[in-house]
Design a protein around this motif. Sequence first.
Motif, PDB file in Angstrom:
ATOM      1  N   GLN A   2      -1.052 -17.779 -17.675  1.00  0.00           N
ATOM      2  CA  GLN A   2       0.668 -17.160 -18.341  1.00  0.00           C
ATOM      3  C   GLN A   2       1.504 -17.524 -17.754  1.00  0.00           C
ATOM      4  OE1 GLN A   2       1.737 -16.290 -21.052  1.00  0.00           O
ATOM      5  NE2 GLN A   2       0.818 -13.693 -20.461  1.00  0.00           N
ATOM      6  N   ALA A  22      -0.824 -10.083 -16.885  1.00  0.00           N
ATOM      7  CA  ALA A  22      -0.315 -11.513 -17.190  1.00  0.00           C
ATOM      8  C   ALA A  22       0.820 -11.143 -17.137  1.00  0.00           C
ATOM      9  CB  ALA A  22      -1.555 -11.806 -18.011  1.00  0.00           C
ATOM     10  N   GLU A  23       1.944 -10.764 -17.676  1.00  0.00           N
ATOM     11  CA  GLU A  23       3.177 -10.262 -17.815  1.00  0.00           C
ATOM     12  C   GLU A  23       3.160 -10.688 -15.792  1.00  0.00           C
ATOM     13  OE1 GLU A  23       5.266  -9.083 -21.103  1.00  0.00           O
ATOM     14  OE2 GLU A  23       7.533  -9.973 -19.953  1.00  0.00           O
ATOM     15  N   ARG A  56      -3.138  -8.304 -21.113  1.00  0.00           N
ATOM     16  CA  ARG A  56      -1.317  -9.550 -21.719  1.00  0.00           C
ATOM     17  C   ARG A  56      -0.270  -8.967 -21.113  1.00  0.00           C
ATOM     18  NH1 ARG A  56      -2.086 -10.203 -26.969  1.00  0.00           N
ATOM     19  NH2 ARG A  56      -1.140  -8.638 -27.838  1.00  0.00           N
ATOM     20  N   TRP A 112       4.444 -20.416 -19.621  1.00  0.00           N
ATOM     21  CA  TRP A 112       5.934 -20.574 -19.413  1.00  0.00           C
ATOM     22  C   TRP A 112       6.468 -21.136 -19.288  1.00  0.00           C
ATOM     23  CZ3 TRP A 112       7.530 -14.495 -16.475  1.00  0.00           C
ATOM     24  CH2 TRP A 112       6.506 -13.605 -17.824  1.00  0.00           C
ATOM     25  N   CYS A 116       3.020 -12.079 -13.719  1.00  0.00           N
ATOM     26  CA  CYS A 116       4.088 -13.928 -13.685  1.00  0.00           C
ATOM     27  C   CYS A 116       5.065 -13.815 -13.338  1.00  0.00           C
ATOM     28  CB  CYS A 116       4.449 -13.768 -15.033  1.00  0.00           C
ATOM     29  SG  CYS A 116       2.865 -14.356 -15.917  1.00  0.00           S
TER      30      CYS A 116
END
Length: 872
Positions: free
Chosen positions: A309, A554-555, A551, A313, A558
């Motif tokens: 991810q 993953a965010e 998801r 980005w 990050c």
Amino acid sequence: MPRETPMMQQYREIKEQYRDCLLFFRLGDFYEMFFDDALLASRLLEITLTSRDGGDDERVPMCGVPYHAAEDYLAKLVGHGLKVAICDQVEDPKEAKGLVRRAVVRVVTPGTVMESSALEENSNNYLAAVASDAYGYGLALADISTGEFGLTELRGTEAEDKLRDELHRLKPAELLFAPAGSEADLIQRMVGDTGIMLTPLGEGLPSPDEVRQLLQALYGESGINELGCEGMPLGLQAAAAIIAYLNQTQKTSLGHLQLVQPYLPDQYLQLDAATRRNLELTRSLRDGGRRGTLLSVLDRTCTAMGGRQIKSWIERPLVDPVTINRRLDRVEALVRSAARRTQLREVLDQVYDLERLVARVSYGTANARDLVGLKRSLSVLPRLASLLNEDPALASLGQGIDTGEGLCALLAAALVDDPPVSLGEGGIIRDGYSAQVDEYRRARREGRDWIAQLEQAERERTGIKSLKVGFNRVFGYYLEVTRANLSAVPADYQRKQTLANAERFITPELKEKEELILGAEDKLAALEYRLFCELRDRVAAESRTVQETARVIAEVDCLCSLAEVAVRHRYVRPVVDRSDAIEIAGGRHPVVEESIGAESFVANDTCLNRSDHRFLLLTGPNMAGKSTYMRQVALIVLLAQLGSFVPAKSARIGVVDRIFTRVGASDDLAGGQSTFMVEMTETANIIRNATSRSLLILDEVGRGTSTFDGLSIAWAVIEYIHTRPGLGCRTLFATHYHELTELEAVHPGIVNYSMAIREKGHDLIFLRRLERGGSDHSYGLQVARLAGLPGELLERAGEILATLESNEEVKKAQRQVAASSYRQRHRTQLSLFEAAPHPVLEELRGLKVMEMTPLQALNTLYQLQEKARKDE
Ligand code: ADP
């Protein structure tokens, strides 16, 4: 005609249908390859080439790989850009009448490979498809190893450039296209030497009817309505081409493929291929590796999902200040609370690659260890959610996590903690989960106990102290007595095998217990396998929920990573808005700073806007730090727009829509084109695609040709960008043509800067500090001295330079260029701002040429010319 063996005939029939693939043909415990496949594979895999009877005494080349080790070989072949069709036995050989039936069960290609050894943990592996019509392109991408699926449409005059940029950004492993389509040549050229494998679709792209059918089969009627891609028929066509190709090659459920997500490149900060490369976002210019890239600085993620991810980005920063600020709010919350950040990262460390795990589950290739990994990951989710929910800025993320407690409890109850890799031998299911499993295990245990105490009992009964109970696969359990003791063997012992100095016996009772044990073992293994498959299906049914949670994870990963980096390297939160400002105080280059050490890096300010500071002209000798400074500005803008804190004391960034760079270092990558040609092509591309909101970084434009040519082009490029309506964008321009500094006096938005240096005798000291004002000297000789050119050579160069500098011609040319630019500017301004046309033009328009005599015409022309000259 030579007569083939029936098996070779079967081979040929199957191979005929998969001509573009290597055929892995299952024979017993091996996948065998024949003929040309064998020649190629034996070379690529470095395995022995043998031969086999093909019928009528003919030998055919053959090589093979053991089926249980096939994955690594498969990965290697696919890595070479080959497709492999896997042909298995599709009936039980015991039940087959004659030749066992075989069929291709899957085709593995670079874009459809699932084997972990062929996949990079921190990169997506995309399969892409392109559709086109007269107005543009549809592009779809799927990563079947994670379930990600997206599509877009690229239209308008820039469609082609945008498609190229998307392909370069995403670097799909494989691209499907219609070879007979009008754009086929273009696509082939575009892909060039990127390493993307092109797969022509012989039957073309699906028709509108087929598109509907394919989508409906995958998502159902209600699913189609949720897609939100109605306005993107080309994108949908490309997506349907992917689904059709996957159906053909995978021959299995695509249940884990997510709903296809539409996106538009304009939603993101656009970066063309050259810019991505020049800014070294995820690959270094030096060797294409990770070291020295922005990714290497920013990636402190804990999970593979986060790793993928953060890369995406970086490659796709945002443009909407609201979305950017939302991300920044979250990063800030994590920067402020070191404790929460640490706790979150401890939890993340325990999460497996859920996306790829779920994909394997859907494919039916997940083993018990995968499910235990899933259980472990699920078990930490409640903690993750509660940590997020404690902070208002993060709570919405916490709510996006489905903690899957039911599934987790089920897996915990069903599976042992450390199951074997193999699924066929039991040892998977936990005691207490299934009464039947427990029953078989009890029977097996009793049998074994009975046998364990048998040795002692028989020794006592027979008086043979050395009597042993043993087991082998051929005879099962036996009693072994050495030759010397044979006379003591009781009558109920039945001889089974004779060894050099011992004999082996069985008894009816022993055989009975043996049957009990072995029977229980067989049944147990089969039952455990069945129960495991049921569990796997249960997980597959929940794959969408797990993917959504993945998801969010993953965010979060990050965001934590960005916060960690911000704290570690003293970054600050930028103000991001829609203004035209780029104001940076004490900005640093994130990568150079890390490599040379923060204390050695000299920070610099930046002020750019779209009025009086729109064009910074940077002069100074080579090595002064110009490129570093310009890239630093671009990277700070990019960081801010991806929602990261930035290396500066303070920063305000008015969002930019695109960043373009033209930097010398990419010359060597151009392959075949001269440096100058590449430079001009890139410049042309920038001028064609930049808008007034773009940020331009131009380094040494015009360097690749003779001085006057180069100077003239650079000069004209500057004027064009600065003045042209629709451009006038924020630009950093480095040059060592110090003649260009004259432009500051002529154009209100151009401002001269230089990198400070101090001269010390013959030597130069680079201060790396940005100063107002141009440098009037290029210090080429001093830099050459630093590089170690011999003194004698440098003295001679000094003489030549002195002569050249005194040359009136050069000075004259400079004055003329400056003057002509003045005129150019006035002309542009007239046409732009003043509605009244020139009086000569008015008069010219009014002439009735056809009614004039030649002499009248000549006189009028003469007068007009006089007037025009007077006005000059
Ligand atoms: P130029 O583009 O002017 O030729 P570069 O930007 O390539 O110069 O910089 C030359 C070297 O100077 C780089 O290797 C870099 O390590 C160092 N450098 C550049 N800027 C700075 C800075 N602000 N602080 C410390 N070192 C710097």
